[in-house]
Design an enzyme around this catalytic site. Structure first.
Site, mmCIF file in Angstrom:
data_model
loop_
_atom_site.group_PDB
_atom_site.id
_atom_site.type_symbol
_atom_site.label_atom_id
_atom_site.label_comp_id
_atom_site.label_asym_id
_atom_site.label_seq_id
_atom_site.Cartn_x
_atom_site.Cartn_y
_atom_site.Cartn_z
ATOM 1 N N ASP A 42 21.362 11.890 81.510
ATOM 2 C CA ASP A 42 21.516 12.875 80.444
ATOM 3 C C ASP A 42 22.861 12.739 79.732
ATOM 4 O OD1 ASP A 42 20.949 14.832 78.651
ATOM 5 O OD2 ASP A 42 20.801 16.466 80.086
ATOM 6 N N HIS A 99 20.067 15.026 75.950
ATOM 7 C CA HIS A 99 19.124 16.015 75.425
ATOM 8 C C HIS A 99 19.638 16.684 74.151
ATOM 9 C CE1 HIS A 99 21.340 19.168 77.876
ATOM 10 N NE2 HIS A 99 21.051 19.871 76.805
ATOM 11 N N SER A 152 25.826 22.526 75.728
ATOM 12 C CA SER A 152 25.548 21.201 76.284
ATOM 13 C C SER A 152 26.352 20.130 75.568
ATOM 14 C CB SER A 152 24.064 20.868 76.146
ATOM 15 O OG SER A 152 23.300 21.576 77.073
#
Length: 358
Positions: free
Chosen positions: A127, A96, A210
Site C-alpha cells: 500500500d 490506495h 492516508s
C-alpha cells in the site's frame, strides 16, 4: 514456528488520519518536608519539570518543521495526503490514495497554486506509491525520515495530513504498539494488502489522512498513516484511537526502489508462489486455502505441493482464509523455511517449504 508468528494481528481495517492539537500538563509532586530537609535540598537541585508551555512550544516547533513537507493529493474522485520525499519533487503516499489514476493535483505548503503530478509507480502489496511533481516549486521541503529501530511504545507523535479535505491538519497521540500485522479491506478503495510491522497509534485517523505523516518530537517522519481500525460488529464503525502507520524503514525501502528502477525489485516479503481460494466446511465456515495454481519451480512446487491441496496451517498458525494465509506469512522473509500443513484427498500431511518472494 518462528516467534514472529506470535505477534498480535488485527483484521478488518481501513482508512486515513485527522486534526487538532492537545497540550498535556505535567505537574511535579509536593512534599511535606521542611525547607531545610535533605528532600527539599534535593528538590532544589533537581532539573525543572517540563511545563505545559514547554510541551506546547515543542509541538509548535515540530509542526513548523514538518507540515511544509506534507501535501494534499487530489484525484478525480477523492483527496488524500502525501509526504515530500526529496528535492526532485518525488512524493510518497499510499497506493490506495492514487488508485488506478496516473495524474494528480497536488497542493503544497509553499503556495496556493495547485501543481500537477504524475505516477512513478504503485506497489499495492505494501500500500505504497510514489508520484512526482511535473514542475518543482521553489522552496519545496523534503521531510526527514526517522530510524524505525528507535521508535518506542509511549512516544508522543503527531499525525499530519488532510482529513476530510481539511488540509494541513494535525492530531496528537502516542505510539500505542509496534509490530502489528494488519489486513486492509478492499472496501472503499483499499488494496486488500496484508502489511506487517505496522506502528499502532492513538492519533486520530480519518479519511483523507492516508499517505500523510506520523511524526515524532524530533521532527522526523516515523510512518505513513494508512489505516484506522473498524468494528465489524458495529456496522464498520471506526474504533477511536486505533490507527496504523507503515513504518519509515519500509517506506524508504519501497520508495528508493521505485525512484531508482520505476518498480519494486526486492520486496523482502515471503511467498509460497501459489494462487488459492478460501474453501468452507459442511457448516459453511472457512476451513482452509485450496491451491488453484502452483508456480512451476516456485517455493510450493519445490516442496511437493500441488493443485488441489488445501493448506490448513503455517507452522502453528491455523489457516482458514486467504487473508489468514497472508497474515501467517507477513512476518517471514524470503529464504526462510516454514512447515506447511495441508490436506490431500482428505488426508493430512506436512511439507517443509523454503519461502520465495512476492
Amino acid at each position: 514456528m518462528d516467534a514472529s508468528h506470535s505477534r498480535s494481528r488485527v483484521r478488518r481495517l481501513l482508512l486515513p488520519l485527522t486534526a487538532g492539537v492537545c497540550a498535556v500538563v505535567l505537574v511535579s509532586g509536593c512534599s511535606d518536608e521542611g525547607s531545610g530537609s535533605p528532600a527539599a535540598e534535593a528538590t532544589k537541585s533537581a532539573p525543572a519539570s517540563r511545563t505545559a508551555s514547554d510541551l506546547q512550544t515543542e509541538y509548535q516547533d515540530v509542526i513548523k518543521n514538518v507540515l511544509p513537507s506534507v501535501v494534499q493529493i487530489g484525484t478525480s474522485t477523492s483527496l488524500g495526503s502525501g509526504v515530500v520525499y526529496d528535492s526532485k519533487g518525488h512524493i510518497v503516499t499510499n497506493a490506495h490514495v492514487v488508485g488506478n489514476e496516473r495524474t494528480f493535483q497536488v497542493t503544497v505548503a509553499t503556495g496556493e497554486k495547485v501543481l500537477r503530478a504524475s505516477l512513478v509507480a504503485s506497489y499495492p502489496e505494501q500500500d505504497l506509491a510514489v508520484i512526482k511533481l511535473d514542475s518543482v516549486p521553489k522552496g519545496l521541503k523534503p521531510a526527514k525520515f526517522g530510524d524505525s529501530r528507535k521508535v518506542e511504545v509511549g512516544q508522543i507523535v503527531l499525525a499530519m495530513g488532510s482529513p476530510l479535505g481539511l488540509s494541513s491538519s494535525v492530531t496528537q497521540g502516542i505510539v500505542s504498539a509496534l509490530g502489528r500485522t494488519v489486513s486492509e479491506s478492499r472496501a472503499g478503495g483499499g488494496t486488500g494488502a496484508t502489511i506487517a510491522n505496522m506502528v499502532q497509534t492513538s492519533a486520530a485517523i480519518n479519511p483523507g489522512n492516508s499517505g500523510g505523516a506520523l511524526v515524532n518530537l524530533n521532527s522526523e517522519v516515523i510512518g505513513i498513516p494508512t489505516l484506522a481500525a473498524v468494528e465489524p460488529q458495529m456496522n464498520e464503525t471506526a474504533a477511536p484511537g486505533i490507527g496504523f502507520a507503515i513504518p519509515a524503514s519500509m517506506v524508504q525501502t519501497v520508495a528508493d526502489q521505485i525512484i531508482k528502477s520505476g518498480k519494486v525489485t526486492n520486496s523482502g516479503r515471503a511467498a509460497l508462489d501459489i494462487t488459492g481460494r478460501t474453501i468452507v466446511d459442511i457448516n459453511y465456515q472457512p476451513a482452509g486455502v485450496a491451491l488453484v495454481s502452483v508456480t512451476r519451480g516456485g517455493a510450493a512446487d519445490k516442496a511437493g505441493l500441488r493443485v488441489g491441496d488445501v493448506i490448513i496451517k503455517i507452522g502453528d498458525v491455523p489457516v482458514t482464509t486467504i487473508t489468514s494465509l497472508s497474515e501467517a506469512l507477513a512476518s517471514d522473509k524470503p529464504g526462510e523455511k516454514v512447515t506447511v500443513t495441508y490436506l490431500r484427498n482428505g488426508a493430512e500431511a506436512t511439507a517443509k517449504v523454503t519461502l520465495g518472494e512476492i
